[in-house]
Design an enzyme around this catalytic site. Structure first.
Site, mmCIF file in Angstrom:
data_model
loop_
_atom_site.group_PDB
_atom_site.id
_atom_site.type_symbol
_atom_site.label_atom_id
_atom_site.label_comp_id
_atom_site.label_asym_id
_atom_site.label_seq_id
_atom_site.Cartn_x
_atom_site.Cartn_y
_atom_site.Cartn_z
ATOM 1 N N HIS A 109 -3.521 6.846 -0.051
ATOM 2 C CA HIS A 109 -3.841 5.494 -0.468
ATOM 3 C C HIS A 109 -5.454 5.220 -0.657
ATOM 4 O O HIS A 109 -5.960 5.468 0.606
ATOM 5 C CB HIS A 109 -2.996 4.362 0.575
ATOM 6 C CG HIS A 109 -3.774 3.050 0.404
ATOM 7 N ND1 HIS A 109 -3.526 2.100 -0.602
ATOM 8 C CD2 HIS A 109 -4.224 2.250 1.265
ATOM 9 C CE1 HIS A 109 -4.075 0.994 -0.694
ATOM 10 N NE2 HIS A 109 -4.397 0.804 0.523
ATOM 11 N N ASN B 277 -9.993 -1.096 -3.812
ATOM 12 C CA ASN B 277 -8.511 -0.944 -3.282
ATOM 13 C C ASN B 277 -7.508 -1.664 -4.008
ATOM 14 O O ASN B 277 -7.307 -2.946 -4.129
ATOM 15 C CB ASN B 277 -8.282 -1.332 -1.845
ATOM 16 C CG ASN B 277 -6.955 -1.010 -1.243
ATOM 17 O OD1 ASN B 277 -5.943 -0.893 -1.835
ATOM 18 N ND2 ASN B 277 -7.022 -1.202 0.144
ATOM 19 N N CYS C 295 0.803 -1.307 -0.038
ATOM 20 C CA CYS C 295 0.209 -0.032 0.028
ATOM 21 C C CYS C 295 0.924 1.174 -0.120
ATOM 22 O O CYS C 295 0.354 2.421 -0.545
ATOM 23 C CB CYS C 295 -0.790 0.023 1.292
ATOM 24 S SG CYS C 295 -1.866 -1.423 1.378
#
Length: 339
Positions: free
Chosen positions: A266, A296, A116
């Site tokens: 993020h 995501n 991430c």
């Protein structure tokens, strides 16, 4: 003459296969479409085909970039590949991509595994290569296919993650602006077990033919130790503790929060980003959120968001963008991108 690193191009690629909320609601009757969206802010995720890998997405993202760029493949002197979904244990997938993309043999190529926060770390690596005089044109590729690790009966992660790749070209310039600035990093391996695929590596190898036992949790999610596990409450607590500290470290009397035109975090999920935005008292109109269409995408979430913001005219020349990555590891990083 001084060298400065700047982003000149971004492209991204998503798989064709769609997993939308209607499909998930049919599989998990206790969660309707509205509930899934309210919890995640995501309408659909893209999932790789059975014969498709992260490097296939990476290749197509790069082909898009070269189709629109004035920079020749022959000018690329470093390829940095951030992935937690490599083609093989060895060799490095970056070397395979160097050959597949037709990049010159004088091009350095290496993988790194970061997740991430990987885009921020990759930008920092590219800046180091360029501003130390080692390279002039760095191709940073981020690509992950978490769907390979997710048990289809585990809605805690299946509703969140999508597959994707992004290609970012970072180039040398003799002008101080645009630039990449104010890098900050951090890590805490004490949280490693809270976002992990426990089996499949050297510590707990999967033996040929082995089918690990599945088990359920209190929420009805089912997985095995060969699947992705996420302790959502622990990840949330980590993010709400470390991200504000990281964010504060990016500013001083010379560059304040008010000097930042946009914020690109993020793209974890709506609940997480809303909580962070409120904690940091950031205006919604400056806070980029671009994950409804893809979920995501791990290391590619920030470059995907930046590209979408560029397409919409939200990012303009001269803008200062504060970028923040955080998650698996635990790992975190931030920087300021002057466009």
């Amino acid at each position: 003459m001084a060298r400065y690193a700047r982003i000149s191009e971004i492209e991204y690629e998503l798989p064709d296969r769609v997993l939308d909320n209607e499909m998930l609601a049919r599989e998990f009757p206790e969660w309707d479409v509205d509930k899934i969206f309210q919890k995640t802010g995501i309408n659909e995720r893209r999932i790789v085909a059975d014969d498709e890998t992260a490097s296939d997405l990476a290749f197509r993202a790069c082909e898009k970039l070269f189709a629109h760029s004035t920079t020749s493949r022959d000018d690329i002197d470093c390829l940095i590949y951030c992935t937690q979904s490599p083609d093989y244990m060895l060799p490095a997938t970056a070397c395979i991509l160097q050959h597949r993309l037709g990049l010159p043999q004088h091009c350095a190529a290496f993988d790194f595994n970061q997740g991430c926060s990987g885009f921020i770390y990759g930008l920092g690596l590219a800046k180091g290569f360029i501003e130390s005089g080692q390279c002039r044109n760095v191709l940073l590729i981020t690509a992950d296919t978490y769907s390979r690790y997710i048990n289809p009966k585990d809605k805690s992660v299946r509703t969140l993650f999508g597959d994707g790749a992004a290609a970012t070209l970072i180039q040398a310039s003799d002008q101080a602006q645009p630039s990449l600035e104010r890098f900050r990093y951090g890590s805490d391996g004490a949280g490693a077990s809270n976002l992990i695929v426990p089996m499949g590596g050297a510590r707990r190898p999967l033996v040929a033919g082995q089918v690990p036992d599945e088990y359920g949790d209190d929420s009805g999610n089912v997985r095995s130790d060969a699947n992705l596990y996420m302790n959502g409450s622990a990840i949330f607590e980590f993010s709400m503790t470390q991200v504000p500290k990281l964010f504060a470290s990016l500013f001083d009397e010379h560059f304040t929060v008010e000097h930042s035109d946009l914020f690109a975090f993020h793209q974890a999920n709506q609940f997480m980003l809303d909580a962070l935005r409120r904690r940091l008292k950031l205006p919604a109109e400056k806070f980029i959120t671009e994950f409804r269409h893809c979920g995501n995408t791990v290391s590619s979430s920030i470059p995907v968001a930046l590209k979408e913001a560029l397409n919409k005219g939200q990012i303009q020349r001269g803008h200062a963008i504060t970028a923040v990555g955080f998650g698996v590891g635990y790992s975190w990083g931030g920087c300021v991108i002057r466009w």
